[in-house]
Design an enzyme around this catalytic site. Structure first.
Site, PDB file in Angstrom:
ATOM      1  N   LYS A 155      -9.919  20.833  18.857  1.00 57.60           N
ATOM      2  CA  LYS A 155      -9.280  19.668  18.384  1.00 57.60           C
ATOM      3  C   LYS A 155      -8.397  19.300  19.880  1.00 57.60           C
ATOM      4  CE  LYS A 155      -6.542  16.170  17.176  1.00 57.60           C
ATOM      5  NZ  LYS A 155      -7.213  14.751  16.792  1.00 57.60           N
ATOM      6  N   GLY A 191       0.673  -1.190  -0.140  1.00 58.42           N
ATOM      7  CA  GLY A 191       0.055   0.138   0.007  1.00 58.42           C
ATOM      8  C   GLY A 191       0.920   1.145   0.088  1.00 58.42           C
ATOM      9  N   LYS A 203       0.821   7.546  21.353  1.00 55.32           N
ATOM     10  CA  LYS A 203       0.662   8.864  21.896  1.00 55.32           C
ATOM     11  C   LYS A 203       1.487   9.057  23.015  1.00 55.32           C
ATOM     12  CE  LYS A 203      -3.664  10.415  19.344  1.00 55.32           C
ATOM     13  NZ  LYS A 203      -3.515  11.496  18.571  1.00 55.32           N
ATOM     14  N   ARG A 255       0.122  -1.758  -6.705  1.00 58.66           N
ATOM     15  CA  ARG A 255      -0.005  -1.891  -8.297  1.00 58.66           C
ATOM     16  C   ARG A 255       0.583  -1.056  -9.225  1.00 58.66           C
ATOM     17  NH1 ARG A 255      -6.295  -2.689  -7.391  1.00 58.66           N
ATOM     18  NH2 ARG A 255      -5.542  -0.624  -6.681  1.00 58.66           N
ATOM     19  N   GLU A 291     -12.708  16.578  17.688  1.00 56.59           N
ATOM     20  CA  GLU A 291     -11.895  16.989  16.421  1.00 56.59           C
ATOM     21  C   GLU A 291     -12.593  18.027  15.662  1.00 56.59           C
ATOM     22  OE1 GLU A 291     -10.135  13.613  13.837  1.00 56.59           O
ATOM     23  OE2 GLU A 291     -11.971  12.565  14.439  1.00 56.59           O
ATOM     24  N   LYS A 299      -5.827  -0.436  11.165  1.00 58.66           N
ATOM     25  CA  LYS A 299      -7.197  -0.399  11.462  1.00 58.66           C
ATOM     26  C   LYS A 299      -7.894  -0.161  10.220  1.00 58.66           C
ATOM     27  CE  LYS A 299      -9.288   2.970  12.662  1.00 58.66           C
ATOM     28  NZ  LYS A 299      -9.827   4.672  12.984  1.00 58.66           N
ATOM     29  N   ARG A 309       2.372   7.871   2.447  1.00 62.13           N
ATOM     30  CA  ARG A 309       3.007   8.980   1.985  1.00 62.13           C
ATOM     31  C   ARG A 309       2.877  10.151   3.270  1.00 62.13           C
ATOM     32  NH1 ARG A 309      -0.457  12.637  -0.645  1.00 62.13           N
ATOM     33  NH2 ARG A 309      -2.674  11.494  -0.761  1.00 62.13           N
ATOM     34  N   HIS A 336      -9.992   3.091  19.443  1.00 63.19           N
ATOM     35  CA  HIS A 336      -8.959   4.226  20.445  1.00 63.19           C
ATOM     36  C   HIS A 336      -9.655   4.541  21.720  1.00 63.19           C
ATOM     37  CE1 HIS A 336      -7.174   4.705  16.504  1.00 63.19           C
ATOM     38  NE2 HIS A 336      -8.036   5.498  15.891  1.00 63.19           N
TER      39      HIS A 336
HETATM   40  N1  LIG Z   1      -4.900   7.352   5.703  1.00 69.66           N
HETATM   41  C1  LIG Z   1      -5.066   7.216   6.943  1.00 69.66           C
HETATM   42  O1  LIG Z   1      -5.021   8.383   7.702  1.00 69.66           O
HETATM   43  C2  LIG Z   1      -5.428   5.873   7.911  1.00 69.66           C
HETATM   44  C3  LIG Z   1      -5.623   4.797   7.097  1.00 69.66           C
HETATM   45  N2  LIG Z   1      -5.821   3.669   7.804  1.00 69.66           N
HETATM   46  C4  LIG Z   1      -5.723   2.260   7.271  1.00 69.66           C
HETATM   47  O2  LIG Z   1      -4.577   1.962   6.418  1.00 69.66           O
HETATM   48  C5  LIG Z   1      -5.016   1.310   5.215  1.00 69.66           C
HETATM   49  C6  LIG Z   1      -4.552   2.256   3.987  1.00 69.66           C
HETATM   50  O3  LIG Z   1      -5.234   3.210   4.130  1.00 69.66           O
HETATM   51  P1  LIG Z   1      -5.079   4.846   3.004  1.00 69.66           P
HETATM   52  O4  LIG Z   1      -3.542   4.706   2.794  1.00 69.66           O
HETATM   53  O5  LIG Z   1      -5.729   5.776   3.423  1.00 69.66           O
HETATM   54  O6  LIG Z   1      -5.729   4.011   1.710  1.00 69.66           O
HETATM   55  P2  LIG Z   1      -5.421   4.201   0.065  1.00 69.66           P
HETATM   56  O7  LIG Z   1      -6.624   3.867  -0.549  1.00 69.66           O
HETATM   57  O8  LIG Z   1      -5.126   5.642   0.085  1.00 69.66           O
HETATM   58  O9  LIG Z   1      -4.192   3.279  -0.284  1.00 69.66           O
HETATM   59  C7  LIG Z   1      -4.287   1.980  -0.430  1.00 69.66           C
HETATM   60  C8  LIG Z   1      -3.044   1.376  -0.870  1.00 69.66           C
HETATM   61  O10 LIG Z   1      -3.156  -0.139  -1.289  1.00 69.66           O
HETATM   62  C9  LIG Z   1      -2.690  -0.223  -2.533  1.00 69.66           C
HETATM   63  N3  LIG Z   1      -3.572  -1.485  -3.051  1.00 69.66           N
HETATM   64  C10 LIG Z   1      -4.716  -1.538  -3.268  1.00 69.66           C
HETATM   65  N4  LIG Z   1      -4.710  -3.009  -3.984  1.00 69.66           N
HETATM   66  C11 LIG Z   1      -3.754  -3.333  -3.792  1.00 69.66           C
HETATM   67  C12 LIG Z   1      -3.310  -4.778  -4.358  1.00 69.66           C
HETATM   68  N5  LIG Z   1      -4.272  -5.662  -4.912  1.00 69.66           N
HETATM   69  N6  LIG Z   1      -2.074  -5.082  -4.203  1.00 69.66           N
HETATM   70  C13 LIG Z   1      -1.185  -4.073  -3.875  1.00 69.66           C
HETATM   71  N7  LIG Z   1      -1.462  -3.057  -3.357  1.00 69.66           N
HETATM   72  C14 LIG Z   1      -2.623  -2.469  -3.393  1.00 69.66           C
HETATM   73  C15 LIG Z   1      -2.896   1.078  -3.186  1.00 69.66           C
HETATM   74  O11 LIG Z   1      -2.054   1.221  -4.390  1.00 69.66           O
HETATM   75  P3  LIG Z   1      -2.237   0.694  -6.021  1.00 69.66           P
HETATM   76  O12 LIG Z   1      -3.689   1.496  -6.158  1.00 69.66           O
HETATM   77  O13 LIG Z   1      -0.986   1.665  -6.668  1.00 69.66           O
HETATM   78  O14 LIG Z   1      -2.222  -0.612  -6.137  1.00 69.66           O
HETATM   79  C16 LIG Z   1      -2.634   2.074  -2.262  1.00 69.66           C
HETATM   80  O15 LIG Z   1      -1.246   2.235  -2.160  1.00 69.66           O
HETATM   81  C17 LIG Z   1      -6.521   1.022   5.400  1.00 69.66           C
HETATM   82  O16 LIG Z   1      -6.672  -0.238   6.300  1.00 69.66           O
HETATM   83  C18 LIG Z   1      -7.039   2.349   6.266  1.00 69.66           C
HETATM   84  O17 LIG Z   1      -8.168   1.761   7.100  1.00 69.66           O
HETATM   85  C19 LIG Z   1      -5.810   3.810   9.445  1.00 69.66           C
HETATM   86  C20 LIG Z   1      -5.854   4.994  10.005  1.00 69.66           C
HETATM   87  C21 LIG Z   1      -5.583   6.089   9.290  1.00 69.66           C
HETATM   88  O1  LIG Z   2      -7.962   6.476  13.345  1.00 70.55           O
HETATM   89  C1  LIG Z   2      -8.568   7.776  13.162  1.00 70.55           C
HETATM   90  O2  LIG Z   2      -8.120   8.774  13.965  1.00 70.55           O
HETATM   91  C2  LIG Z   2      -8.169   9.995  13.617  1.00 70.55           C
HETATM   92  C3  LIG Z   2      -8.003  10.933  14.641  1.00 70.55           C
HETATM   93  O3  LIG Z   2      -6.450  10.713  15.092  1.00 70.55           O
HETATM   94  P1  LIG Z   2      -5.759  11.827  16.038  1.00 70.55           P
HETATM   95  O4  LIG Z   2      -4.504  11.496  16.332  1.00 70.55           O
HETATM   96  O5  LIG Z   2      -6.101  12.999  15.255  1.00 70.55           O
HETATM   97  O6  LIG Z   2      -6.763  12.175  17.277  1.00 70.55           O
HETATM   98  C4  LIG Z   2      -9.672  10.455  13.022  1.00 70.55           C
HETATM   99  O7  LIG Z   2      -9.667  11.718  12.600  1.00 70.55           O
HETATM  100  C5  LIG Z   2      -9.934   9.523  12.100  1.00 70.55           C
HETATM  101  O8  LIG Z   2     -11.488   9.360  11.528  1.00 70.55           O
HETATM  102  C6  LIG Z   2      -9.725   8.046  12.437  1.00 70.55           C
HETATM  103  O9  LIG Z   2      -9.886   6.939  11.408  1.00 70.55           O
END
Ligand SMILES: NC(=O)C1=CN([C@@H]2O[C@H](COP(=O)(O)OP(=O)(O)OC[C@H]3O[C@@H](n4cnc5c(N)ncnc54)[C@H](OP(=O)(O)O)[C@@H]3O)[C@@H](O)[C@H]2O)C=CC1
Ligand SMILES: O=C1O[C@H](COP(=O)(O)O)[C@@H](O)[C@H](O)[C@H]1O
Length: 490
Positions: A346, A16, A183, A50, A217, A149, A23, A241
């Site tokens: 916040k 991912g 935290k 991918r 938030e 998660k 990022r 959390h």
């Molecule tokens: N973003 C956040 O702030 C938070 C995210 N999370 C959790 O983290 C996880 C990722 O979230 P997030 O980054 O936001 O999601 P995104 O949708 O932004 O990213 C998903 C990633 O998975 C890759 N991917 C999807 N399918 C495949 C596959 N078949 N094989 C390999 N790679 C694949 C995608 O890349 P590509 O399309 O190039 O394959 C991309 O890099 C989730 O479980 C989310 O619930 C938890 C807390 C906070």
């Molecule tokens: O996991 C999550 O947490 C954030 C809040 O995190 P914080 O460290 O800024 O308190 C929340 O915004 C998001 O919806 C949730 O998926």
């Protein structure tokens, strides 16, 4: 000079790698720990997704992202260059049975090195990815897997995810991340309680009238509407959390800081939470959804406008819960949990409200005192006490605060809790990660609330953005003669 706990060389494989989490959070956190000297040039960060990138193109892309998300670090060109050189990109569709895993094999030549697989993809892929790793013989003796998660959306689906991963990794190698446990303020609960016998002596229903745990938030659902509208605040924040924070506050002293000692104590708290019947849900749980309002001087749209699907939604962006813990320590002390989007400020904090004097001798006793553990936006501790008001004319008492701010007290600072957790998986310390039985116990407690809502037995109450949730939230505490701790937050 800060003490640096340097890790052994490792291979960290991020599935991912082109996603938002990688990022915005993961690679900036790695960069900061690299800067702190916690790992060196002998480490590989193998990034998988991918999308079509060569390693060179991926490095260039990440260089730009690090300038956005860790600008202070990225400004050091030499540091940034050295860090970027640790990254490799492997293009792979992890769910495609025909996919070529050979490049990943080649990127992991040494089975004796510590190997961490971080699954930052949708949770529906976790079991597939683990099965594929096993089939391709990539799960080495020192391999660990970190799971993001949410672990499921219900008890049944959490069990599916856990069993799917558990077929290929033993429980002690599975690191379920909950960034709240990373935290500083949450980790400090352990120090506060168990390094200060004087506090621990007060830590029970005998001295504590109630406990409030708030994660407020100001942000709305932003660009995550698709995910959030399926999840809602209860699944997104409370099941993981807030319940973990509650465990840290309420658990008994563990025998040691070893992972299983800590997790056994947390599990006892989860199992002791008073189960909710539909009647209790109606009386003790508030669910709300924000409408348009004004937040810090700016007009902001409501949930449905933010969602932008053209349909109404029945998803809560706010939850408040009154609960009790069925133990000798806590039986008589309500715990209030509250979280929501588009609230007035916040702030993540815990308030320990002390009981009043049974026989007050002062005529004007203000609050009976409280300990406020502020976690976000800044770590702070505040002990509110009653002191003599120095004004003339009799002995009057007023509240005054003893406070400590982390920023002023300590020079070390972590920008983000991922920084504290990512390398624990390398060090083989799962203490601040969630064990399978904890996840499932949390879901077990949350499910009757979801079920009552599903049956439409409690209303979804609107609240204007910029406030503190639906008006009934106050009534939830008022019936115990308590008030939410809002004065110090705004
Ligand atoms: N973003 C956040 O702030 C938070 C995210 N999370 C959790 O983290 C996880 C990722 O979230 P997030 O980054 O936001 O999601 P995104 O949708 O932004 O990213 C998903 C990633 O998975 C890759 N991917 C999807 N399918 C495949 C596959 N078949 N094989 C390999 N790679 C694949 C995608 O890349 P590509 O399309 O190039 O394959 C991309 O890099 C989730 O479980 C989310 O619930 C938890 C807390 C906070
Ligand atoms: O996991 C999550 O947490 C954030 C809040 O995190 P914080 O460290 O800024 O308190 C929340 O915004 C998001 O919806 C949730 O998926």
């Amino acid at each position: 000079m800060a003490l640096v706990n340097r890790t052994a060389p490792f291979d960290y494989v991020i599935f991912g790698a082109t996603g938002d989490l990688t990022r915005r959070k993961l690679l900036p956190a790695f960069l900061r720990r690299f800067h702190a000297g916690e790992f060196g040039h002998d480490v590989r960060l193998i990034c998988i997704a991918r999308s079509e990138y060569t390693t060179e193109a991926f490095r260039a892309y990440i260089r730009g992202e690090l300038h956005k998300f860790a600008p202070d670090m990225a400004a050091d060109q030499e540091l940034l260059g050295n860090f970027i050189a640790l990254l490799d990109y492997v293009q792979l569709d992890a769910t495609d049975p025909e996919a070529n895993w050979q490049p990943l094999h080649e990127a992991l030549p040494d089975p004796e090195r510590i190997r961490v697989f971080y699954l930052a993809t949708a949770p529906s892929l976790y079991a597939h990815i683990c099965a594929a790793l096993a089939t391709r013989d990539l799960i080495s003796p020192h391999a660990r897997v970190v799971l993001e998660k949410p672990i499921g959306t219900s008890l049944a689906t959490a069990r599916e995810v856990n069993s799917g991963v558990g077929r290929f990794f033993p429980e002690e190698s599975i690191y379920r991340i909950d960034h709240y446990l990373g935290k500083e303020g949450v980790q400090n609960i352990l120090a506060l309680r168990f390094a200060n016998p004087v506090l621990e002596k007060l830590w029970s229903a005998e001295a504590i009238e109630h406990v409030q745990i708030t994660a407020a938030e100001t942000v709305g659902i932003g660009g995550r509407g698709g995910y959030y509208d399926e999840a809602g605040a209860l699944r997104d924040m409370v099941q993981n959390h807030l319940l973990q924070v509650l465990c840290m506050v309420a658990m008994d002293a563990p025998a040691s800081l070893r992972a299983d000692d800590l997790r056994n104590e947390k599990l006892k708290v989860l199992n002791a939470l008073r189960p909710m019947t539909p009647d209790m849900v109606r009386q003790n749980v508030i669910r709300g959804q924000y409408t348009a309002g004004r937040l810090k001087g700016t007009d902001v749209p409501g949930y449905v406008q933010d969602l932008d699907t053209g349909r109404a939604s029945n998803t809560e962006s706010f939850v408040a819960i009154r609960t009790k813990i069925r133990t000798a320590r806590w039986g008589n002390t309500p715990f209030y949990l509250r979280t929501g989007k588009r609230l007035a400020t916040k702030a993540t904090e815990i308030v320990i409200q002390f009981r009043p004097q049974p026989w007050p001798i002062f005529t004007n006793m203000p609050s009976s005192g409280r300990l406020v553990i502020r976690i976000d936006p800044h770590g702070e501790l505040a002990l509110v006490l009653g002191v003599r008001d120095p004004g003339a004319g009799g002995l009057r008492v007023r509240n005054a605060t003893l406070s400590m701010s982390y920023e002023h007290e300590f020079s070390i600072s972590y920008q983000d809790s991922y920084e504290r957790l990512l390398l624990d998986a390398v060090r083989g310390d799962p203490a601040l990660f969630i064990r399978r039985d904890e996840v499932e116990a949390s879901w077990k407690w949350v499910e009757p609330i979801l079920e009552t809502w599903r049956q439409g037995l409690t209303p979804l109450e609107p609240y204007a953005a910029g406030g503190w949730g639906p008006p009934s939230t106050r009534a939830l505490l008022a019936r115990d003669g308590a008030l939410w701790h809002e004065d110090m937050l705004t």
